[in-house]
Design a protein around this motif. Sequence first.
Motif, PDB file in Angstrom:
ATOM      1  N   ALA A 195     -41.279  67.586  80.495  1.00  0.00           N
ATOM      2  CA  ALA A 195     -42.586  67.184  81.020  1.00  0.00           C
ATOM      3  C   ALA A 195     -43.382  68.406  81.471  1.00  0.00           C
ATOM      4  N   GLY A 196     -42.728  69.346  82.160  1.00  0.00           N
ATOM      5  CA  GLY A 196     -43.406  70.560  82.593  1.00  0.00           C
ATOM      6  C   GLY A 196     -43.904  71.387  81.422  1.00  0.00           C
ATOM      7  N   SER A 197     -43.099  71.491  80.377  1.00  0.00           N
ATOM      8  CA  SER A 197     -43.500  72.237  79.180  1.00  0.00           C
ATOM      9  C   SER A 197     -44.678  71.571  78.489  1.00  0.00           C
ATOM     10  N   LEU A 198     -44.680  70.235  78.484  1.00  0.00           N
ATOM     11  CA  LEU A 198     -45.758  69.501  77.832  1.00  0.00           C
ATOM     12  C   LEU A 198     -47.091  69.719  78.540  1.00  0.00           C
ATOM     13  N   VAL A 199     -47.116  69.602  79.872  1.00  0.00           N
ATOM     14  CA  VAL A 199     -48.395  69.785  80.579  1.00  0.00           C
ATOM     15  C   VAL A 199     -48.786  71.263  80.621  1.00  0.00           C
ATOM     16  N   ALA A 200     -47.802  72.170  80.614  1.00  0.00           N
ATOM     17  CA  ALA A 200     -48.132  73.600  80.510  1.00  0.00           C
ATOM     18  C   ALA A 200     -48.782  73.888  79.158  1.00  0.00           C
ATOM     19  N   ALA A 201     -48.270  73.249  78.102  1.00  0.00           N
ATOM     20  CA  ALA A 201     -48.881  73.395  76.782  1.00  0.00           C
ATOM     21  C   ALA A 201     -50.294  72.810  76.775  1.00  0.00           C
ATOM     22  N   ALA A 202     -50.480  71.694  77.487  1.00  0.00           N
ATOM     23  CA  ALA A 202     -51.825  71.116  77.595  1.00  0.00           C
ATOM     24  C   ALA A 202     -52.776  72.101  78.268  1.00  0.00           C
ATOM     25  N   ALA A 203     -52.285  72.815  79.281  1.00  0.00           N
ATOM     26  CA  ALA A 203     -53.099  73.825  79.950  1.00  0.00           C
ATOM     27  C   ALA A 203     -53.463  74.946  78.974  1.00  0.00           C
ATOM     28  N   VAL A 204     -52.496  75.382  78.180  1.00  0.00           N
ATOM     29  CA  VAL A 204     -52.748  76.448  77.208  1.00  0.00           C
ATOM     30  C   VAL A 204     -53.756  75.988  76.164  1.00  0.00           C
ATOM     31  N   MET A 205     -53.655  74.727  75.735  1.00  0.00           N
ATOM     32  CA  MET A 205     -54.588  74.198  74.737  1.00  0.00           C
ATOM     33  C   MET A 205     -55.943  73.840  75.349  1.00  0.00           C
ATOM     34  N   ILE A 228     -42.986  74.978  74.882  1.00  0.00           N
ATOM     35  CA  ILE A 228     -44.434  75.184  74.966  1.00  0.00           C
ATOM     36  C   ILE A 228     -44.989  75.598  73.612  1.00  0.00           C
ATOM     37  N   LEU A 229     -44.282  76.493  72.920  1.00  0.00           N
ATOM     38  CA  LEU A 229     -44.719  76.927  71.589  1.00  0.00           C
ATOM     39  C   LEU A 229     -44.757  75.752  70.616  1.00  0.00           C
ATOM     40  N   ILE A 230     -43.778  74.863  70.722  1.00  0.00           N
ATOM     41  CA  ILE A 230     -43.776  73.669  69.862  1.00  0.00           C
ATOM     42  C   ILE A 230     -44.952  72.763  70.198  1.00  0.00           C
ATOM     43  N   PHE A 231     -45.173  72.556  71.488  1.00  0.00           N
ATOM     44  CA  PHE A 231     -46.211  71.618  71.905  1.00  0.00           C
ATOM     45  C   PHE A 231     -47.633  72.126  71.638  1.00  0.00           C
ATOM     46  N   ILE A 232     -47.809  73.460  71.543  1.00  0.00           N
ATOM     47  CA  ILE A 232     -49.156  73.963  71.241  1.00  0.00           C
ATOM     48  C   ILE A 232     -49.371  74.105  69.739  1.00  0.00           C
ATOM     49  N   SER A 233     -48.400  73.689  68.934  1.00  0.00           N
ATOM     50  CA  SER A 233     -48.526  73.827  67.477  1.00  0.00           C
ATOM     51  C   SER A 233     -49.752  73.114  66.898  1.00  0.00           C
ATOM     52  N   PRO A 234     -50.194  71.956  67.443  1.00  0.00           N
ATOM     53  CA  PRO A 234     -51.435  71.368  66.906  1.00  0.00           C
ATOM     54  C   PRO A 234     -52.629  72.304  67.042  1.00  0.00           C
ATOM     55  N   GLU A 235     -52.713  73.009  68.161  1.00  0.00           N
ATOM     56  CA  GLU A 235     -53.802  73.969  68.351  1.00  0.00           C
ATOM     57  C   GLU A 235     -53.689  75.119  67.350  1.00  0.00           C
ATOM     58  N   LEU A 236     -52.493  75.647  67.191  1.00  0.00           N
ATOM     59  CA  LEU A 236     -52.280  76.766  66.274  1.00  0.00           C
ATOM     60  C   LEU A 236     -52.606  76.352  64.837  1.00  0.00           C
ATOM     61  N   TYR A 237     -52.225  75.127  64.468  1.00  0.00           N
ATOM     62  CA  TYR A 237     -52.522  74.630  63.122  1.00  0.00           C
ATOM     63  C   TYR A 237     -54.025  74.543  62.889  1.00  0.00           C
TER      64      TYR A 237
END
Length: 558
Positions: A165-175, A214-223
């Motif tokens: 959960a922490g990684s997911l919302v941290a990824a949301a912050a990055v995105m 986090i790297l996995i969860f931000i993959s939509p942004e990277l794509y």
Amino acid sequence: MDDPKNDNVWLYAVLGLAALTNASGLFITILEPDSALYATIARTMVQRHDYINLFVQGADWLDKPHLPFWLTAASFDIFGISTWAYKLPALILVLAGAFYTYLFAKLLYDRRVALVAAVILLTAQHIIISSNDVRAEAYLTVFVIAAVYHFYQASRLGSHAHLVAGSLVAAAAVMTKGIFVLIPIGGSIAGGLLLSGQWRQAFHVRWLAAIFLILIFISPELYCLWQQFDAHPEKLVFEKTDVSGLRFFFWDSQFGRFFNTGPIIIGERNPVLYLHVVVWAFLPWSIPLFAAIYDAIRKLISRRPQTAEYFNLSGGLLTFLLFSMSEFQLPHYLNIIFPFFAIITSAYLLGLTTPATVLCANIWQWIFVGIVLFACVALQLLVQPGHWVGPATLLGIAALLLLYLQKKSWEQWYAKHIVTLATASLFFNLYLNGYIVPALMKFQAGSEMAFYLNSHYPGRPVMQPGNNYSFALDFYLQAPATLIDMSSLREGRLPLGALVYAPASLLRPLSDKFQVLHRMANFPVSRPTLKFLNAATREQAMGETWLVQVKFSDRFGG
């Protein structure tokens, strides 16, 4: 300590009023420049059915990550394209930020500190402003504190669910803003664990897993960045080709802003800017905050702090110092560390017990109440929004309520203090959002001209020059808005009968080429001046915009 239930009822009531106050800007016209720009980008997503590419004025746009636009576009898809649908996701997340602030403070301290921290966050001046003038920071506020909460729980409990959960919302912050937002998140957790001597937890392998997640969860942004930019090096971005969206995301947008060397440059570094910003942006809690930070640092130096203070000082002060060192500085950046500040301030206020400190707190309380009452009367006289009945009624209710709060009996002195300060702040902002801001928005010519066009020229496309493009007109116009170069009007290359919207200063030298259909006073409302606020001098402060119709065109033989 005893849990003062009667006092808590009032604190919960203030929380409810705070939620309503933050929602009071939902229907106020979207402010230029940034909010109107972001609303237009999200609307374009919906209209094009394209959630991968970001466009502005029909061209590829590379500045902010996608998540805020996805959230806004989802709201538009569900509720339709409107002012309140643009602001709704941010409002929901601001309230969620208060909830996570409560959860984190409750873990570190107790339920009383948590409840007061939530009240402080939702009544801080710039949090309320951000619920109306919606930018990325309205989203980041919850993502940062939520990530810290879940990572803290993952460390404390060894919970895999909290780590995910922490990684997911941290990824949301990055995105939402980029990789620099990991600094307050990582700073809070790492600083808290290291300063409290939990070395094994600080260097646990779970944090490598968090980075991987986090790297996995931000993959939509990277794509999306790869698809729009890296896969198309021929595109012209920032006036050059071969621009990498991924490089911009990981480096230019973040380190480039910090060192002011990227493609988007603003101003010069002012190391004390954010000290000034906190004074007004965290009102009415800024003075208690300064005292709380001083007290916490003093305890840290003397090696007798509460372990809880390590996490909030690390997350709040580290980011504050980083922002102060940056050469790219904007006031609203501070919002993301307000949850840490709210917890620090809450714990400090509830810990005041000596008569001298309580007296100082009460003196500040009455100074702030006096400032609010004076500001309301002064603004009413200065701005003259057009009527007195509503503002006078609101001010009367506020005065009676504040008087009642002083006369009622309280179980704890801090509850009276918190409720009084919060009530004064909330009524002031209800007054601003109810009367002052709507009155001033009448002078945002882009949105007002869009309303005029929708009524008098429905469905007619409008052209605008690029250097003076109004995204408010673009968003609210119920017809296409297109970008032109002024030379096309000057050289007669626009079709006969075309509508053009531009500042009068640009159009006046070309007056032989068009007919003026409508004139409108204009002022950048997001940067008000005393001359503009003063109804007596307002006309001198404003510019003028024109809606014109082309009456001469070489395309048709002149």
